[in-house]
Design a protein around this motif. Structure first.
Motif, short mmCIF file in Angstrom:
data_model
loop_
_atom_site.label_atom_id
_atom_site.label_comp_id
_atom_site.label_asym_id
_atom_site.label_seq_id
_atom_site.Cartn_x
_atom_site.Cartn_y
_atom_site.Cartn_z
N GLU A 51 0.83 -1.21 0.00
CA GLU A 51 0.00 0.00 0.00
C GLU A 51 0.86 1.26 0.00
N PHE A 52 1.92 1.24 0.81
CA PHE A 52 2.86 2.37 0.83
C PHE A 52 3.46 2.57 -0.56
N ASP A 53 3.90 1.49 -1.20
CA ASP A 53 4.49 1.57 -2.54
C ASP A 53 3.50 2.17 -3.54
N VAL A 54 2.26 1.72 -3.50
CA VAL A 54 1.25 2.23 -4.43
C VAL A 54 1.00 3.72 -4.19
N LEU A 55 0.81 4.10 -2.93
CA LEU A 55 0.57 5.52 -2.62
C LEU A 55 1.77 6.38 -3.01
N ALA A 56 2.98 5.89 -2.72
CA ALA A 56 4.18 6.66 -3.06
C ALA A 56 4.34 6.77 -4.57
N THR A 57 4.01 5.72 -5.29
CA THR A 57 4.10 5.74 -6.76
C THR A 57 3.09 6.73 -7.33
N LEU A 58 1.87 6.73 -6.81
CA LEU A 58 0.88 7.71 -7.25
C LEU A 58 1.33 9.12 -6.91
N ARG A 59 1.89 9.31 -5.72
CA ARG A 59 2.36 10.65 -5.31
C ARG A 59 3.48 11.13 -6.21
N ASN A 60 4.29 10.20 -6.69
CA ASN A 60 5.43 10.55 -7.53
C ASN A 60 5.02 10.79 -8.99
N ALA A 61 3.81 10.37 -9.36
CA ALA A 61 3.32 10.60 -10.72
C ALA A 61 3.00 12.09 -10.89
N PRO A 62 3.10 12.60 -12.10
CA PRO A 62 2.77 14.02 -12.31
C PRO A 62 1.32 14.31 -11.91
N PRO A 63 1.03 15.54 -11.48
CA PRO A 63 -0.37 15.88 -11.16
C PRO A 63 -1.26 15.55 -12.35
N PRO A 64 -2.40 15.00 -12.12
CA PRO A 64 -3.15 14.88 -10.86
C PRO A 64 -2.83 13.62 -10.06
N HIS A 65 -1.61 13.11 -10.15
CA HIS A 65 -1.19 11.92 -9.38
C HIS A 65 -2.11 10.75 -9.66
N GLU A 66 -2.23 10.44 -10.95
CA GLU A 66 -3.14 9.39 -11.40
C GLU A 66 -2.40 8.46 -12.36
N LEU A 67 -2.60 7.15 -12.19
CA LEU A 67 -2.00 6.15 -13.06
C LEU A 67 -3.01 5.04 -13.33
N THR A 68 -2.87 4.41 -14.48
CA THR A 68 -3.70 3.25 -14.77
C THR A 68 -3.15 2.05 -14.00
N PRO A 69 -3.95 1.01 -13.84
CA PRO A 69 -3.44 -0.19 -13.18
C PRO A 69 -2.19 -0.75 -13.87
N SER A 70 -2.14 -0.71 -15.19
CA SER A 70 -0.96 -1.20 -15.92
C SER A 70 0.27 -0.36 -15.58
N GLN A 71 0.09 0.94 -15.51
CA GLN A 71 1.22 1.81 -15.15
C GLN A 71 1.68 1.55 -13.73
N LEU A 72 0.74 1.38 -12.81
CA LEU A 72 1.10 1.07 -11.42
C LEU A 72 1.84 -0.25 -11.33
N GLN A 73 1.32 -1.25 -12.01
CA GLN A 73 1.93 -2.58 -11.95
C GLN A 73 3.35 -2.56 -12.51
N ALA A 74 3.61 -1.71 -13.50
CA ALA A 74 4.96 -1.59 -14.06
C ALA A 74 5.92 -0.93 -13.08
N GLU A 75 5.40 -0.13 -12.17
CA GLU A 75 6.24 0.61 -11.21
C GLU A 75 6.46 -0.12 -9.90
N VAL A 76 5.48 -0.88 -9.45
CA VAL A 76 5.61 -1.61 -8.18
C VAL A 76 5.67 -3.10 -8.48
N VAL A 77 6.32 -3.84 -7.62
CA VAL A 77 6.45 -5.27 -7.82
C VAL A 77 5.26 -5.94 -7.14
N ILE A 78 4.23 -6.22 -7.95
CA ILE A 78 3.00 -6.82 -7.42
C ILE A 78 2.25 -7.48 -8.56
#
Length: 158
Positions: A51-78
């Motif tokens: 959960e921390f990884d997902v929130l931190a990854t969203l926070r690190n994304a450009p505003p509006p701090h939004e990513l698709t599930p595919s983008q999130l999955q590419a950034e976090v190991v899950i």
């Protein structure tokens, strides 16, 4: 090649690279120790590491701090199933908002809510402080700078 360690010896088989094995084990030990410094902070914020990884990854994304599930999955190991479970939990707590994408109804991008942004900002500040205390207790400023340079080079190696 199937190499098995001598069961009676704490050392790995002599055919393994004697410089790589200690480095590999030291990297794994440092990772485990860094996670130990994070766990009390994450517990205070009722966050799992995922959960921390997902929130931190969203926070690190450009505003509006939004990513698709595919983008999130590419950034976090899950796994995708694991990500779905994490997203449902974070959404249920009001930390992320998922909505249908305007151009594809099959995609539900995730965005930080104000509460999610506040939670990850506070948790990250505490994680960095705890990690900083651990690092400063073990390393000098010069050692930290050298280690950062070496690890950045290692992380970028193909």
């Amino acid at each position: 090649m199937d190499v098995v360690a001598d069961q009676d010896s704490p050392r790995w088989d002599h055919s393994l690279d004697s410089r790589v094995v200690p480095l590999f084990l030291a990297l794994q030990g440092a990772r485990a120790r860094s996670l130990e410094t994070m766990r009390p902070v994450l517990a205070r914020y009722d966050l799992s590491l995922a959960e921390f990884d997902v929130l931190a990854t969203l926070r690190n994304a450009p505003p509006p701090h939004e990513l698709t599930p595919s983008q999130l999955q590419a950034e976090v190991v899950i796994t995708s199933g694991g990500l779905t479970k994490v997203m449902l939990h974070l959404e249920g707590r009001g930390l992320v908002l998922r909505r249908l994408a305007a151009d594809d109804a099959r995609v539900k991008p995730a965005a930080l809510t104000p509460a999610g942004a506040a939670q990850i900002e506070a948790a990250m500040a505490e994680v960095v402080a705890a990690t900083g205390a651990w690092l400063r207790a073990a390393l000098s400023d010069a050692e930290m700078a050298r280690l950062q340079t070496v690890l950045a080079r290692l992380a970028g190696a193909g």
